[in-house]
Write a protein that holds these residues in place. Structure first.
Motif, PDB file in Angstrom:
ATOM      1  N   LEU A  40     -42.699  17.617  -1.328  1.00 50.13           N
ATOM      2  CA  LEU A  40     -43.507  16.219  -1.679  1.00 50.13           C
ATOM      3  C   LEU A  40     -41.888  15.482  -1.893  1.00 50.13           C
ATOM      4  N   PHE A  41     -41.021  16.318  -2.576  1.00 44.49           N
ATOM      5  CA  PHE A  41     -39.754  15.752  -2.998  1.00 44.49           C
ATOM      6  C   PHE A  41     -38.914  15.204  -1.707  1.00 44.49           C
ATOM      7  N   GLU A  42     -39.006  15.902  -0.421  1.00 46.40           N
ATOM      8  CA  GLU A  42     -38.138  15.544   0.515  1.00 46.40           C
ATOM      9  C   GLU A  42     -38.842  14.304   1.175  1.00 46.40           C
ATOM     10  N   PHE A  43     -40.101  14.126   1.128  1.00 48.95           N
ATOM     11  CA  PHE A  43     -40.675  12.928   1.523  1.00 48.95           C
ATOM     12  C   PHE A  43     -40.526  11.848   0.743  1.00 48.95           C
ATOM     13  N   GLN A  44     -40.697  11.602  -0.692  1.00 47.70           N
ATOM     14  CA  GLN A  44     -40.435  10.839  -1.719  1.00 47.70           C
ATOM     15  C   GLN A  44     -39.133  10.199  -1.820  1.00 47.70           C
ATOM     16  N   LYS A  45     -37.952  11.191  -1.688  1.00 51.09           N
ATOM     17  CA  LYS A  45     -36.545  10.793  -1.750  1.00 51.09           C
ATOM     18  C   LYS A  45     -36.176   9.893  -0.446  1.00 51.09           C
ATOM     19  N   LYS A  46     -36.792  10.072   0.524  1.00 47.45           N
ATOM     20  CA  LYS A  46     -36.691   9.195   1.813  1.00 47.45           C
ATOM     21  C   LYS A  46     -37.166   7.660   1.309  1.00 47.45           C
ATOM     22  N   ILE A  47     -38.399   7.741   0.939  1.00 45.91           N
ATOM     23  CA  ILE A  47     -39.076   6.588   0.552  1.00 45.91           C
ATOM     24  C   ILE A  47     -38.107   5.813  -0.499  1.00 45.91           C
ATOM     25  N   HIS A  48     -37.787   6.396  -1.618  1.00 45.94           N
ATOM     26  CA  HIS A  48     -37.055   5.853  -2.616  1.00 45.94           C
ATOM     27  C   HIS A  48     -35.932   5.213  -2.262  1.00 45.94           C
ATOM     28  N   GLN A  49     -35.009   6.127  -1.429  1.00 38.29           N
ATOM     29  CA  GLN A  49     -33.702   5.606  -1.042  1.00 38.29           C
ATOM     30  C   GLN A  49     -33.878   4.222   0.108  1.00 38.29           C
ATOM     31  N   LEU A  50     -35.152   4.472   0.912  1.00 31.58           N
ATOM     32  CA  LEU A  50     -35.317   3.043   1.777  1.00 31.58           C
ATOM     33  C   LEU A  50     -35.446   2.025   0.693  1.00 31.58           C
ATOM     34  N   LEU A  51     -36.395   2.154  -0.429  1.00 31.38           N
ATOM     35  CA  LEU A  51     -36.467   1.107  -0.971  1.00 31.38           C
ATOM     36  C   LEU A  51     -35.195   0.337  -1.930  1.00 31.38           C
ATOM     37  N   PHE A  52     -34.280   1.354  -2.513  1.00 29.84           N
ATOM     38  CA  PHE A  52     -33.759   1.130  -3.621  1.00 29.84           C
ATOM     39  C   PHE A  52     -32.042   1.127  -3.136  1.00 29.84           C
ATOM     40  N   ALA A  53     -31.789   2.147  -2.064  1.00 30.33           N
ATOM     41  CA  ALA A  53     -30.448   2.219  -2.136  1.00 30.33           C
ATOM     42  C   ALA A  53     -29.630   0.986  -1.391  1.00 30.33           C
ATOM     43  N   TRP A  54     -30.315  -0.029  -0.823  1.00 25.81           N
ATOM     44  CA  TRP A  54     -29.545  -1.347  -0.434  1.00 25.81           C
ATOM     45  C   TRP A  54     -29.345  -2.022  -1.622  1.00 25.81           C
ATOM     46  N   ILE A  55     -29.854  -2.100  -2.761  1.00 23.19           N
ATOM     47  CA  ILE A  55     -29.673  -2.983  -3.720  1.00 23.19           C
ATOM     48  C   ILE A  55     -28.300  -2.781  -4.448  1.00 23.19           C
ATOM     49  N   PRO A  56     -27.654  -3.632  -4.512  1.00 22.54           N
ATOM     50  CA  PRO A  56     -26.127  -3.466  -4.855  1.00 22.54           C
ATOM     51  C   PRO A  56     -25.780  -2.933  -6.188  1.00 22.54           C
ATOM     52  N   PHE A  57     -26.765  -2.986  -7.196  1.00 20.29           N
ATOM     53  CA  PHE A  57     -26.673  -2.408  -8.551  1.00 20.29           C
ATOM     54  C   PHE A  57     -27.831  -1.262  -8.631  1.00 20.29           C
TER      55      PHE A  57
END
Length: 352
Positions: A40-57
């Motif tokens: 489950l972690f492998e799946f959710q970390k991709k979603i989280h990074q897609l949602l939040f990684a682009w935010i500059p802070f």
């Protein structure tokens, strides 16, 4: 009537919280369930990074700030008799939600198969640690000559983004018998919004399980910072235990072509080895410190200066609470490097 309903609601949510404690404790003992949460972690970390990684802070820090404001507001309302009952009910809902989300996204990973079970057994003797300390002293002295310095002759970083990308690239080179987790090309390293406060806590970085961001204290000396990034990157991969994250961070950095990352990793390993030796042979450690190169001695003084300037109550408080947290998650606590050292010694045996 309303008072009775509110009481029943509070009792219900208190019961749910207790049931969660028991449920996740049971889950932690069943390997097939733990494996489910790993997947489950492998799946959710991709979603989280897609949602939040682009935010500059650090979006995760903003969530923590908002949650903190909400809790302070509710605690203040607790002192008012008219609203006390409803406030307790709301706090219980928040606790249930936060605990459930944490366990689903991260907490269960503390119970995955330990790395040590994948490495050959060997005795971790004082002599072996001394030999390794001398090896990493030699490596550190050599690599230190390749890195950049500031006007005071202290190790500095000129391009942090390049090193972050190197860490992500090095994730792909981890030995498959140790790591079967999926690496990522998404850069989700974020300087913490609490950096100035962190400097007084002894916390170098942390992983946010709700956003998959790797937070770091941007004020750290470079000799601390680069290995901290590798360590937090290991959490992003899914290694929850602190000493295992150190070991994965070591594997990420030790073969890097970037001299800064390699030096920070070698230097961390050397300090860890000397820390494990000092109570058994203090003279050996003193001699090793005396044999630091002039460049390494400047870095060591810079680290000591940073620590001295940021000592205080918060440092002691967070050190104590972090130690309790590590032990509650079946870890040894922050005051010892013995598990990391054992992993290192076992791994080195394979490569002899």
């Amino acid at each position: 009537m309303n008072t009775t309903k509110t009481y029943k609601k509070k009792r219900f949510w208190a019961g749910i919280l207790l049931a969660q404690f028991l449920l996740f404790y049971t889950f932690s003992k069943v390997q097939i369930v733990v494996s489910f949460f790993e997947n489950l972690f492998e799946f959710q970390k991709k979603i989280h990074q897609l949602l939040f990684a682009w935010i500059p802070f650090s979006f995760g820090d903003v969530l923590y700030i908002l949650l903190g404001i909400l809790l302070i507001y509710l605690i203040i309302k607790l002192f008012k008799k008219k609203t006390r009952s409803n406030v307790l009910f709301k706090i219980l809902i928040i606790l249930n939600t936060a605990y459930f989300t944490y366990q689903i996204f991260w907490g269960m990973l503390y119970f995955q198969t330990p790395i040590i079970s994948k490495l050959p057994k060997t005795e971790v003797t004082l002599e072996i640690r001394k030999t390794l300390a001398l090896e990493y002293l030699k490596k550190s002295k050599a690599t230190r000559k390749l890195v950049k310095e500031d006007k005071n002759g202290v190790f500095v970083i000129k391009d942090l983004n390049t090193i972050q990308q190197e860490i992500l690239n090095q994730q792909k080179t981890l030995p498959t018998f140790i790591n079967q987790k999926e690496s990522t090309t998404t850069n989700s390293f974020k300087p913490s919004l609490f950096g100035k406060t962190m400097s007084f806590t002894g916390i170098l970085g942390y992983y946010n399980p709700f956003t998959a961001e790797a937070q770091f204290n941007a004020e750290l000396p470079a000799s601390y910072l680069l290995f901290t990034l590798s360590h937090e990157s290991s959490h992003q991969l899914g290694f929850a235990r602190e000493q295992e994250a150190n070991f994965i961070g070591y594997l990420i950095g030790i073969h890097s072509k970037n001299p800064g990352l390699r030096y920070s990793t070698e230097y961390f390993t050397l300090k860890s080895l000397l820390n494990s030796i000092v109570n058994e042979d203090e003279n050996f450690v003193k001699t090793a410190l005396e044999n630091y190169s002039a460049e390494m001695k400047r870095d060591r003084l810079n680290e000591k200066k940073f620590v001295t300037e940021h000592q205080g109550f918060l440092n002691e408080f967070f050190g104590f609470t972090n130690n309790l947290f590590l032990k509650s998650n079946q870890q040894e606590g922050s005051i010892t490097y013995s598990y990391f050292i054992e992993l290192l010694v076992r791994y080195k045996r394979i490569n002899q």
